[in-house]
Design a protein around this motif. Structure first.
Motif, PDB file in Angstrom:
ATOM      1  N   ALA A   1     -12.352   3.487  -7.352  1.00  0.00           N
ATOM      2  CA  ALA A   1     -12.572   3.161  -5.989  1.00  0.00           C
ATOM      3  C   ALA A   1     -11.402   3.453  -5.117  1.00  0.00           C
ATOM      4  N   LEU A   2     -10.355   3.039  -5.654  1.00  0.00           N
ATOM      5  CA  LEU A   2      -8.817   2.974  -5.013  1.00  0.00           C
ATOM      6  C   LEU A   2      -8.415   4.259  -4.641  1.00  0.00           C
ATOM      7  N   GLN A   3      -8.770   5.265  -5.512  1.00  0.00           N
ATOM      8  CA  GLN A   3      -8.580   6.710  -5.622  1.00  0.00           C
ATOM      9  C   GLN A   3      -9.237   7.350  -4.108  1.00  0.00           C
ATOM     10  N   GLU A   4     -10.568   6.802  -4.260  1.00  0.00           N
ATOM     11  CA  GLU A   4     -11.444   7.486  -3.184  1.00  0.00           C
ATOM     12  C   GLU A   4     -11.205   6.810  -1.921  1.00  0.00           C
ATOM     13  N   GLN A   5     -10.761   5.534  -1.807  1.00  0.00           N
ATOM     14  CA  GLN A   5     -10.627   5.030  -0.361  1.00  0.00           C
ATOM     15  C   GLN A   5      -9.242   5.360   0.199  1.00  0.00           C
ATOM     16  N   LEU A   6      -8.186   5.596  -0.782  1.00  0.00           N
ATOM     17  CA  LEU A   6      -6.568   5.882  -0.411  1.00  0.00           C
ATOM     18  C   LEU A   6      -6.355   7.529  -0.376  1.00  0.00           C
ATOM     19  N   GLY A   7      -7.015   8.012  -1.233  1.00  0.00           N
ATOM     20  CA  GLY A   7      -6.592   9.340  -1.524  1.00  0.00           C
ATOM     21  C   GLY A   7      -5.334   9.747  -2.263  1.00  0.00           C
ATOM     22  N   VAL A   8      -5.033   8.777  -3.080  1.00  0.00           N
ATOM     23  CA  VAL A   8      -3.843   8.780  -3.868  1.00  0.00           C
ATOM     24  C   VAL A   8      -4.381   8.430  -5.294  1.00  0.00           C
ATOM     25  N   GLN A   9      -3.820   9.053  -6.439  1.00  0.00           N
ATOM     26  CA  GLN A   9      -4.148   8.599  -7.927  1.00  0.00           C
ATOM     27  C   GLN A   9      -3.686   7.442  -8.240  1.00  0.00           C
ATOM     28  N   VAL A  10      -4.398   6.679  -9.120  1.00  0.00           N
ATOM     29  CA  VAL A  10      -3.997   5.377  -9.624  1.00  0.00           C
ATOM     30  C   VAL A  10      -3.989   5.765 -11.155  1.00  0.00           C
ATOM     31  N   ALA A  11      -2.541   5.493 -11.741  1.00  0.00           N
ATOM     32  CA  ALA A  11      -2.373   5.737 -13.159  1.00  0.00           C
ATOM     33  C   ALA A  11      -2.993   4.438 -13.842  1.00  0.00           C
ATOM     34  N   GLU A  12      -3.250   4.792 -15.091  1.00  0.00           N
ATOM     35  CA  GLU A  12      -3.881   3.594 -16.011  1.00  0.00           C
ATOM     36  C   GLU A  12      -3.149   2.485 -16.353  1.00  0.00           C
ATOM     37  N   ASP A  13      -1.748   2.794 -16.324  1.00  0.00           N
ATOM     38  CA  ASP A  13      -0.781   1.563 -16.297  1.00  0.00           C
ATOM     39  C   ASP A  13      -0.427   0.774 -15.091  1.00  0.00           C
ATOM     40  N   GLU A  14      -0.814   1.527 -13.976  1.00  0.00           N
ATOM     41  CA  GLU A  14      -0.763   0.794 -12.598  1.00  0.00           C
ATOM     42  C   GLU A  14      -1.865  -0.419 -12.472  1.00  0.00           C
ATOM     43  N   ALA A  15      -2.899  -0.156 -13.039  1.00  0.00           N
ATOM     44  CA  ALA A  15      -4.108  -0.925 -12.978  1.00  0.00           C
ATOM     45  C   ALA A  15      -4.669  -1.465 -14.119  1.00  0.00           C
ATOM     46  N   ALA A  16      -3.530  -2.105 -14.947  1.00  0.00           N
ATOM     47  CA  ALA A  16      -3.712  -2.463 -16.180  1.00  0.00           C
ATOM     48  C   ALA A  16      -3.997  -4.086 -16.261  1.00  0.00           C
ATOM     49  N   LYS A  17      -4.555  -4.692 -17.106  1.00  0.00           N
ATOM     50  CA  LYS A  17      -5.055  -6.043 -17.222  1.00  0.00           C
ATOM     51  C   LYS A  17      -3.788  -7.075 -16.820  1.00  0.00           C
ATOM     52  N   HIS A  18      -2.509  -6.805 -17.345  1.00  0.00           N
ATOM     53  CA  HIS A  18      -1.507  -7.875 -16.867  1.00  0.00           C
ATOM     54  C   HIS A  18      -0.835  -7.217 -15.395  1.00  0.00           C
ATOM     55  N   THR A  19      -1.359  -6.232 -14.743  1.00  0.00           N
ATOM     56  CA  THR A  19      -0.752  -5.938 -13.606  1.00  0.00           C
ATOM     57  C   THR A  19      -1.183  -6.941 -12.446  1.00  0.00           C
ATOM     58  N   THR A  20      -0.061  -7.561 -11.709  1.00  0.00           N
ATOM     59  CA  THR A  20      -0.464  -8.413 -10.525  1.00  0.00           C
ATOM     60  C   THR A  20      -0.968  -7.881  -9.525  1.00  0.00           C
ATOM     61  N   VAL A  21      -1.706  -8.619  -8.717  1.00  0.00           N
ATOM     62  CA  VAL A  21      -2.063  -8.001  -7.404  1.00  0.00           C
ATOM     63  C   VAL A  21      -1.075  -7.366  -6.601  1.00  0.00           C
ATOM     64  N   ALA A  22       0.287  -7.996  -6.599  1.00  0.00           N
ATOM     65  CA  ALA A  22       1.416  -7.647  -5.718  1.00  0.00           C
ATOM     66  C   ALA A  22       1.970  -6.504  -6.185  1.00  0.00           C
ATOM     67  N   GLU A  23       1.809  -6.299  -7.667  1.00  0.00           N
ATOM     68  CA  GLU A  23       2.612  -4.889  -8.235  1.00  0.00           C
ATOM     69  C   GLU A  23       1.734  -3.787  -7.875  1.00  0.00           C
ATOM     70  N   LEU A  24       0.431  -3.930  -8.171  1.00  0.00           N
ATOM     71  CA  LEU A  24      -0.669  -3.050  -7.856  1.00  0.00           C
ATOM     72  C   LEU A  24      -0.538  -2.513  -6.341  1.00  0.00           C
ATOM     73  N   THR A  25      -0.566  -3.499  -5.502  1.00  0.00           N
ATOM     74  CA  THR A  25      -0.439  -3.256  -3.983  1.00  0.00           C
ATOM     75  C   THR A  25       0.933  -2.525  -3.543  1.00  0.00           C
ATOM     76  N   ALA A  26       1.957  -2.768  -4.174  1.00  0.00           N
ATOM     77  CA  ALA A  26       3.377  -2.079  -4.125  1.00  0.00           C
ATOM     78  C   ALA A  26       3.358  -0.651  -4.583  1.00  0.00           C
ATOM     79  N   ALA A  27       2.672  -0.579  -5.813  1.00  0.00           N
ATOM     80  CA  ALA A  27       2.569   0.852  -6.234  1.00  0.00           C
ATOM     81  C   ALA A  27       1.635   1.779  -5.412  1.00  0.00           C
ATOM     82  N   LEU A  28       0.519   1.036  -4.726  1.00  0.00           N
ATOM     83  CA  LEU A  28      -0.399   2.050  -3.855  1.00  0.00           C
ATOM     84  C   LEU A  28       0.241   2.229  -2.443  1.00  0.00           C
ATOM     85  N   ASN A  29       1.046   1.101  -2.160  1.00  0.00           N
ATOM     86  CA  ASN A  29       1.875   1.576  -0.842  1.00  0.00           C
ATOM     87  C   ASN A  29       2.667   2.555  -0.944  1.00  0.00           C
TER      88      ASN A  29
END
Length: 85
Positions: free
Chosen positions: A48-76
């Motif tokens: 869903a994030l790939q579709e909305q932002l047009g960027v690849q989201v790697a499996e390790d970037e959206a893992a169980k122990h990833t925080t909202v802040a960490e994922l947001t920083a990677a996406l930014n």
């Protein structure tokens, strides 16, 4: 108050709309696991994030122990890099 980044807005929208997570629970220090996202939900989130932002989201970037802040920083970072092309 700083403006919300496109990545932050997309993440919040997907979590609240697709996964029906209460916005109060979407804190920077919350892990994706603490938001009750299992492996299938994490894959759906990444897609869903790939579709909305047009960027690849790697499996390790959206893992169980990833925080909202960490994922947001990677996406930014990816979103900014994609925009710079």
């Amino acid at each position: 108050m700083s403006a919300e980044s496109p990545a932050s807005a997309a993440l919040t929208a997907v979590l609240t709309e697709k996964f029906e997570i209460d916005p109060e629970h979407i804190r920077p220090d919350a892990t994706l696991e603490s938001l009750d996202l299992d492996s299938l939900a994490l894959a759906e989130l990444a897609l869903a994030l790939q579709e909305q932002l047009g960027v690849q989201v790697a499996e390790d970037e959206a893992a169980k122990h990833t925080t909202v802040a960490e994922l947001t920083a990677a996406l930014n970072a990816k979103y900014a890099a994609a925009g710079a092309r």
